[in-house]
Scaffold this motif. Structure first.
Motif, PDB file in Angstrom:
ATOM      1  N   LEU A  40       1.827   6.226  -8.612  1.00  0.00           N
ATOM      2  CA  LEU A  40       2.354   7.302  -7.766  1.00  0.00           C
ATOM      3  C   LEU A  40       3.617   7.930  -8.354  1.00  0.00           C
ATOM      4  CD1 LEU A  40       1.962   5.481  -4.342  1.00  0.00           C
ATOM      5  CD2 LEU A  40       0.842   7.646  -4.919  1.00  0.00           C
ATOM      6  N   GLY A  41       4.053   7.412  -9.500  1.00  0.00           N
ATOM      7  CA  GLY A  41       5.283   7.919 -10.107  1.00  0.00           C
ATOM      8  C   GLY A  41       6.521   7.433  -9.384  1.00  0.00           C
ATOM      9  N   ARG A  42       6.420   6.293  -8.701  1.00  0.00           N
ATOM     10  CA  ARG A  42       7.551   5.749  -7.950  1.00  0.00           C
ATOM     11  C   ARG A  42       8.007   4.427  -8.555  1.00  0.00           C
ATOM     12  NH1 ARG A  42       5.619   5.543  -1.801  1.00  0.00           N
ATOM     13  NH2 ARG A  42       7.485   4.245  -1.727  1.00  0.00           N
ATOM     14  N   GLN A  43       9.210   4.036  -8.195  1.00  0.00           N
ATOM     15  CA  GLN A  43       9.746   2.754  -8.626  1.00  0.00           C
ATOM     16  C   GLN A  43       9.489   1.709  -7.543  1.00  0.00           C
ATOM     17  OE1 GLN A  43      11.527   2.307 -11.564  1.00  0.00           O
ATOM     18  NE2 GLN A  43      11.088   4.442 -12.088  1.00  0.00           N
ATOM     19  N   VAL A  44       9.189   0.504  -7.962  1.00  0.00           N
ATOM     20  CA  VAL A  44       9.176  -0.608  -7.014  1.00  0.00           C
ATOM     21  C   VAL A  44      10.611  -0.834  -6.540  1.00  0.00           C
ATOM     22  CG1 VAL A  44       8.691  -3.087  -6.757  1.00  0.00           C
ATOM     23  CG2 VAL A  44       7.206  -1.655  -8.172  1.00  0.00           C
ATOM     24  N   VAL A  58      -1.929   8.451 -10.950  1.00  0.00           N
ATOM     25  CA  VAL A  58      -2.292   8.523 -12.367  1.00  0.00           C
ATOM     26  C   VAL A  58      -2.118   7.144 -12.992  1.00  0.00           C
ATOM     27  CG1 VAL A  58      -1.836   9.624 -14.585  1.00  0.00           C
ATOM     28  CG2 VAL A  58      -1.433  10.895 -12.473  1.00  0.00           C
ATOM     29  N   ASP A  59      -3.195   6.648 -13.565  1.00  0.00           N
ATOM     30  CA  ASP A  59      -3.127   5.360 -14.268  1.00  0.00           C
ATOM     31  C   ASP A  59      -2.805   5.646 -15.735  1.00  0.00           C
ATOM     32  OD1 ASP A  59      -3.340   2.817 -15.140  1.00  0.00           O
ATOM     33  OD2 ASP A  59      -5.389   2.474 -14.437  1.00  0.00           O
ATOM     34  N   ALA A  60      -1.518   5.930 -15.991  1.00  0.00           N
ATOM     35  CA  ALA A  60      -1.117   6.469 -17.296  1.00  0.00           C
ATOM     36  C   ALA A  60      -1.408   5.513 -18.448  1.00  0.00           C
ATOM     37  CB  ALA A  60       0.370   6.817 -17.264  1.00  0.00           C
ATOM     38  N   ASN A  91       0.851  -1.186   0.000  1.00  0.00           N
ATOM     39  CA  ASN A  91       0.000   0.000   0.000  1.00  0.00           C
ATOM     40  C   ASN A  91       0.891   1.242   0.000  1.00  0.00           C
ATOM     41  OD1 ASN A  91      -2.606  -1.076  -0.028  1.00  0.00           O
ATOM     42  ND2 ASN A  91      -2.633  -1.340   2.196  1.00  0.00           N
ATOM     43  N   PRO A  92       1.667   1.454  -1.066  1.00  0.00           N
ATOM     44  CA  PRO A  92       2.617   2.574  -1.034  1.00  0.00           C
ATOM     45  C   PRO A  92       1.930   3.929  -0.906  1.00  0.00           C
ATOM     46  CG  PRO A  92       2.443   1.675  -3.255  1.00  0.00           C
ATOM     47  CD  PRO A  92       1.717   0.722  -2.349  1.00  0.00           C
ATOM     48  N   GLU A  93       0.655   3.999  -1.298  1.00  0.00           N
ATOM     49  CA  GLU A  93      -0.071   5.262  -1.158  1.00  0.00           C
ATOM     50  C   GLU A  93      -0.353   5.584   0.302  1.00  0.00           C
ATOM     51  OE1 GLU A  93      -1.349   2.401  -1.733  1.00  0.00           O
ATOM     52  OE2 GLU A  93      -3.552   2.318  -1.694  1.00  0.00           O
ATOM     53  N   SER A  94      -0.103   4.604   1.182  1.00  0.00           N
ATOM     54  CA  SER A  94      -0.359   4.822   2.605  1.00  0.00           C
ATOM     55  C   SER A  94       0.832   5.436   3.319  1.00  0.00           C
ATOM     56  CB  SER A  94      -0.686   3.489   3.281  1.00  0.00           C
ATOM     57  OG  SER A  94       0.503   2.709   3.447  1.00  0.00           O
ATOM     58  N   GLN A  95       1.988   5.456   2.690  1.00  0.00           N
ATOM     59  CA  GLN A  95       3.211   5.769   3.439  1.00  0.00           C
ATOM     60  C   GLN A  95       3.340   7.256   3.778  1.00  0.00           C
ATOM     61  OE1 GLN A  95       6.034   3.762   0.796  1.00  0.00           O
ATOM     62  NE2 GLN A  95       6.227   2.110   2.268  1.00  0.00           N
ATOM     63  N   ALA A  96       3.126   8.134   2.811  1.00  0.00           N
ATOM     64  CA  ALA A  96       3.228   9.572   3.084  1.00  0.00           C
ATOM     65  C   ALA A  96       1.959  10.054   3.781  1.00  0.00           C
ATOM     66  CB  ALA A  96       3.436  10.340   1.784  1.00  0.00           C
ATOM     67  N   ALA A  97       2.115  10.988   4.702  1.00  0.00           N
ATOM     68  CA  ALA A  97       0.947  11.476   5.443  1.00  0.00           C
ATOM     69  C   ALA A  97       0.116  12.454   4.620  1.00  0.00           C
ATOM     70  CB  ALA A  97       1.408  12.140   6.737  1.00  0.00           C
ATOM     71  N   SER A  98       0.707  13.048   3.609  1.00  0.00           N
ATOM     72  CA  SER A  98       0.008  14.089   2.827  1.00  0.00           C
ATOM     73  C   SER A  98      -0.725  13.465   1.640  1.00  0.00           C
ATOM     74  CB  SER A  98       1.014  15.119   2.338  1.00  0.00           C
ATOM     75  OG  SER A  98       2.053  14.470   1.644  1.00  0.00           O
ATOM     76  N   PRO A  99      -1.697  14.179   1.089  1.00  0.00           N
ATOM     77  CA  PRO A  99      -2.406  13.661  -0.103  1.00  0.00           C
ATOM     78  C   PRO A  99      -1.448  13.528  -1.283  1.00  0.00           C
ATOM     79  CG  PRO A  99      -3.486  15.630   0.765  1.00  0.00           C
ATOM     80  CD  PRO A  99      -2.204  15.493   1.501  1.00  0.00           C
ATOM     81  N   LYS A 111       0.511   0.219  -8.034  1.00  0.00           N
ATOM     82  CA  LYS A 111       0.301   1.495  -7.344  1.00  0.00           C
ATOM     83  C   LYS A 111       1.569   2.346  -7.348  1.00  0.00           C
ATOM     84  CE  LYS A 111      -3.049  -0.426  -4.053  1.00  0.00           C
ATOM     85  NZ  LYS A 111      -3.272  -0.575  -2.595  1.00  0.00           N
ATOM     86  N   TYR A 112       2.727   1.684  -7.324  1.00  0.00           N
ATOM     87  CA  TYR A 112       3.977   2.456  -7.379  1.00  0.00           C
ATOM     88  C   TYR A 112       4.029   3.264  -8.677  1.00  0.00           C
ATOM     89  CZ  TYR A 112       5.926   0.036  -3.304  1.00  0.00           C
ATOM     90  OH  TYR A 112       6.155  -0.423  -2.027  1.00  0.00           O
ATOM     91  N   ARG A 113       3.670   2.610  -9.772  1.00  0.00           N
ATOM     92  CA  ARG A 113       3.674   3.322 -11.052  1.00  0.00           C
ATOM     93  C   ARG A 113       2.692   4.477 -11.024  1.00  0.00           C
ATOM     94  NH1 ARG A 113       4.102  -1.807 -13.008  1.00  0.00           N
ATOM     95  NH2 ARG A 113       1.896  -2.002 -13.471  1.00  0.00           N
TER      96      ARG A 113
END
Ligand code: SF4
Ligand code: SF4
Length: 303
Positions: free
Chosen positions: A267-271, A48-50, A36-44, A263-265
């Motif tokens: 969020l624009g992040r790498q696994v 994007v599902d590019a 759940n990488p979207e859970s890690q940062a406290a901010s919104p 979800k990493y993708r």
């Protein structure tokens, strides 16, 4: 006020019976395998599902931060350093592929009202509400205490799904109102724990022992990630610690999975580049038997 990125109704995981699980945003750990990488940062954050973008361009002028543009091949790109997670592009996108995660904030009374809508299901199934995340204990303690006290007062079973890294004061204040602690232990080896989560495990184990000493109902949950902590000796040592120091509590061995990689993708992040693997079913059963061999009588795979 805490940020919520999901309220999942009719869940049959995360505790007994039918449950509603509240996922709070923000976690003090940074587990390399987090699904759940979207859970890690406290901010919104913007997701994007590019792959589903139709390149209509509606989002480009909608962005007040000028964070969205076309690249040389006409593809839509978002400069995440400029993004303020305002959500304007999500409103403008006809394909519905842009969303802000973690933009929901509810006063306790409003959240309780939503949760109590499922009270009938809780009562008939022996279920209740699970507070999860991210890390539920990383949220404002007054908010958490009021939420747990109110639900408890309404006769709702409350479970806290936690990584255990929290100030003792928060654990103490919630203890009277939490019926079940779903308590993650990622690794008994402090160095391994630090390498893969960013923190040592001493305060986590101290809080676990504190709860055990006070008779809290515990379900220790162990994400089993190959090659981090899936060795037979690793699990045997952890099982021995649980049996000897915590007690014969329920232990859930949770096999690593890759369901969150997309979800990493978004969020624009790498696994994480370190190669984690899903443990084989036979190996999970072997680990379960090892736990039983250490004197634990209630050991499940999954849960
Ligand atoms: S969320 Fe707001 S700031 Fe971020 S890209 Fe979309 S419109 Fe721009
Ligand atoms: S509005 Fe949506 S579909 Fe259109 S270009 Fe932007 S992201 Fe793609």
């Amino acid at each position: 006020m805490p940020r919520i990125f999901n309220i999942q109704r009719f869940s049959t995981h995360d505790g007994p019976g039918i449950r509603t699980t509240v996922f709070f945003k923000g976690c003090p750990l940074a587990c390399a395998w987090c699904h759940n990488p979207e859970s890690q940062a406290a901010s919104p954050e913007l997701m994007v599902d590019a792959d589903r973008c139709v390149s209509c361009g509606s989002c480009v002028p909608a962005c007040p931060e000028h964070a969205i543009s076309r690249d040389g091949e006409g593809r839509i790109v978002t400069d995440r350093d400029r993004c303020a997670a305002c959500g304007a592009c999500a409103d403008a996108c006809p394909a519905g592929i842009r969303e802000i995660t973690g933009d929901l904030q509810l006063p306790v009374r409003d959240l309780v009202r939503r949760l109590l809508a499922d009270r009938m299901f809780f009562e008939r199934s022996g279920g209740g509400v699970t507070l999860s995340g991210g890390e539920c204990l990383a949220q404002d303690v007054s908010y958490l205490e009021e939420l747990c006290r109110t639900l408890h007062g309404e006769g709702v079973h409350v479970a806290a799904d936690t990584c255990g890294l929290a100030p003792r004061e928060i654990v103490e204040r919630l203890l009277p109102f939490v019926d079940l602690w779903l308590y993650d232990v990622k690794a008994l080896d402090d160095e391994v724990h630090r390498r893969y989560t960013g923190h040592g495990n001493a305060p986590i184990l101290a809080n676990l022992e504190y709860l055990a000493d006070r008779g809290a109902t515990l379900n220790v949950r162990v994400p089993v990630v190959r090659p981090v902590n899936d060795g037979e000796r690793d699990i045997a040592a952890l099982a021995a610690y649980i049996r000897n120091r915590i007690g014969d509590v329920r232990v859930s061995l949770l096999p690593y999975h890759t369901a969150g990689n997309g979800k990493y993708r978004r969020l624009g992040r790498q696994v994480d580049a370190r190669a984690f693997a899903v443990p084989a079913a036979e190996h999970m059963e072997r680990l379960r038997q090892i736990c039983i061999g250490q004197g634990l009588t209630d050991v499940e795979i999954g849960g």
